[in-house]
Design a protein around this motif. Structure first.
Motif, PDB file in Angstrom:
ATOM      1  N   LEU A 177       0.833  -1.206   0.000  1.00 13.24           N
ATOM      2  CA  LEU A 177       0.000   0.000   0.000  1.00 13.24           C
ATOM      3  C   LEU A 177       0.867   1.254   0.000  1.00 13.24           C
ATOM      4  O   LEU A 177       0.574   2.210  -0.706  1.00 13.24           O
ATOM      5  N   ILE A 186      -6.854   5.487  -0.337  1.00  9.81           N
ATOM      6  CA  ILE A 186      -6.820   4.034  -0.482  1.00  9.81           C
ATOM      7  C   ILE A 186      -8.188   3.532  -0.058  1.00  9.81           C
ATOM      8  O   ILE A 186      -8.670   3.865   1.030  1.00  9.81           O
ATOM      9  N   PHE A 242      -9.700   0.004   0.767  1.00  9.74           N
ATOM     10  CA  PHE A 242      -9.194  -1.348   0.991  1.00  9.74           C
ATOM     11  C   PHE A 242     -10.338  -2.258   1.422  1.00  9.74           C
ATOM     12  O   PHE A 242     -10.965  -2.040   2.447  1.00  9.74           O
ATOM     13  N   PHE A 294     -11.859   1.772   4.774  1.00  4.04           N
ATOM     14  CA  PHE A 294     -12.040   0.326   4.896  1.00  4.04           C
ATOM     15  C   PHE A 294     -13.543   0.042   4.916  1.00  4.04           C
ATOM     16  O   PHE A 294     -14.144  -0.087   5.982  1.00  4.04           O
ATOM     17  N   GLY A 331      -7.863  -1.648  -3.394  1.00  2.00           N
ATOM     18  CA  GLY A 331      -7.187  -2.909  -3.139  1.00  2.00           C
ATOM     19  C   GLY A 331      -7.973  -3.734  -2.157  1.00  2.00           C
ATOM     20  O   GLY A 331      -9.062  -3.359  -1.736  1.00  2.00           O
ATOM     21  N   GLY A 332      -7.439  -4.857  -1.789  1.00  2.00           N
ATOM     22  CA  GLY A 332      -8.134  -5.693  -0.840  1.00  2.00           C
ATOM     23  C   GLY A 332      -7.357  -6.926  -0.484  1.00  2.00           C
ATOM     24  O   GLY A 332      -6.266  -7.172  -0.995  1.00  2.00           O
ATOM     25  N   SER A 361     -11.621  -5.982  -5.937  1.00  2.00           N
ATOM     26  CA  SER A 361     -10.882  -4.812  -6.427  1.00  2.00           C
ATOM     27  C   SER A 361     -10.406  -5.046  -7.863  1.00  2.00           C
ATOM     28  O   SER A 361     -10.411  -4.123  -8.674  1.00  2.00           O
TER      29      SER A 361
END
Length: 194
Positions: free
Chosen positions: A22, A79, A81, A113, A177-178, A186
């Motif tokens: 990340l 980000i 996530f 998140f 992302g994930g 993602s």
């Protein structure tokens, strides 16, 4: 045609891998180029919810209350996530914070998140429900895909991206992302028509 400038798809085999990847994404690493609330935790804040209809079910909420605010108070990158099946945004946020010793905060990056809504999850049997981004009928890779579920979730994640762009974050400064199922979802963002 607009595209998220950076997509991070993370299948972590080491707990140190996720935070370092990340961080690399925020520095513009070519590796990643692809065109519950805890107010006591440093940098965490409660936020709003986004409503979604998931695979024919009644509208469900994609909770975005697990957020790590930038240390400067302002952000120019984000980000998003996504957690794995059965987890939550808060759970994966705590995991990342634990791996980093509580220091996973960037100067000008907001980390969101989201939590998937409760939905039917076929792997748990006929009445099973769990927090998942899409349904899985089999663990076997040759099993049928829940295209409707991944498409509906893609639309909801796109709303999160659009909200960040509306807040002034350039599209090329947003990473999606994930972990595990979240990584798969993602990756599905690459099929976004916008």
């Amino acid at each position: 045609m607009r595209k998220v400038g950076v997509i991070a798809t993370l299948f972590a085999t080491s707990s140190a891998f996720v935070p370092s990847l990340l961080g690399a994404a925020l520095r513009g690493s070519s590796i990643l180029r692809g065109g519950g609330c805890a107010p006591r935790r440093q940098g965490a804040v409660c936020s709003s919810e986004v409503t979604t209809a998931m695979s024919g079910a009644s509208p469900r909420a994609v909770d975005v209350s697990a957020v790590i605010k930038p240390s400067s108070g302002m952000h120019d990158s984000t980000i998003i996530f996504l957690h794995g099946s059965g987890d939550s945004g808060q759970g994966v946020s705590e995991w990342v914070q634990g791996v980093m010793g509580g220091g996973f905060v960037f100067d000008k990056t907001r980390i969101v998140f989201p939590t998937a809504p409760m939905r039917k999850y076929s792997l748990l049997g006929p009445h099973g429900v769990q927090r998942v981004w899409f349904d899985r009928k089999h663990l076997d890779p040759s099993g049928p895909e829940d295209v409707e579920g991944t498409d509906l979730t893609r639309v909801q994640i796109r709303k999160l991206i659009d909200a960040e762009v509306a807040a002034g974050v350039p599209l090329e400064r947003i990473v999606v992302g994930g972990f595990s199922m979240g990584a798969a979802q993602s990756l599905h963002m690459l099929s976004d028509p916008e």
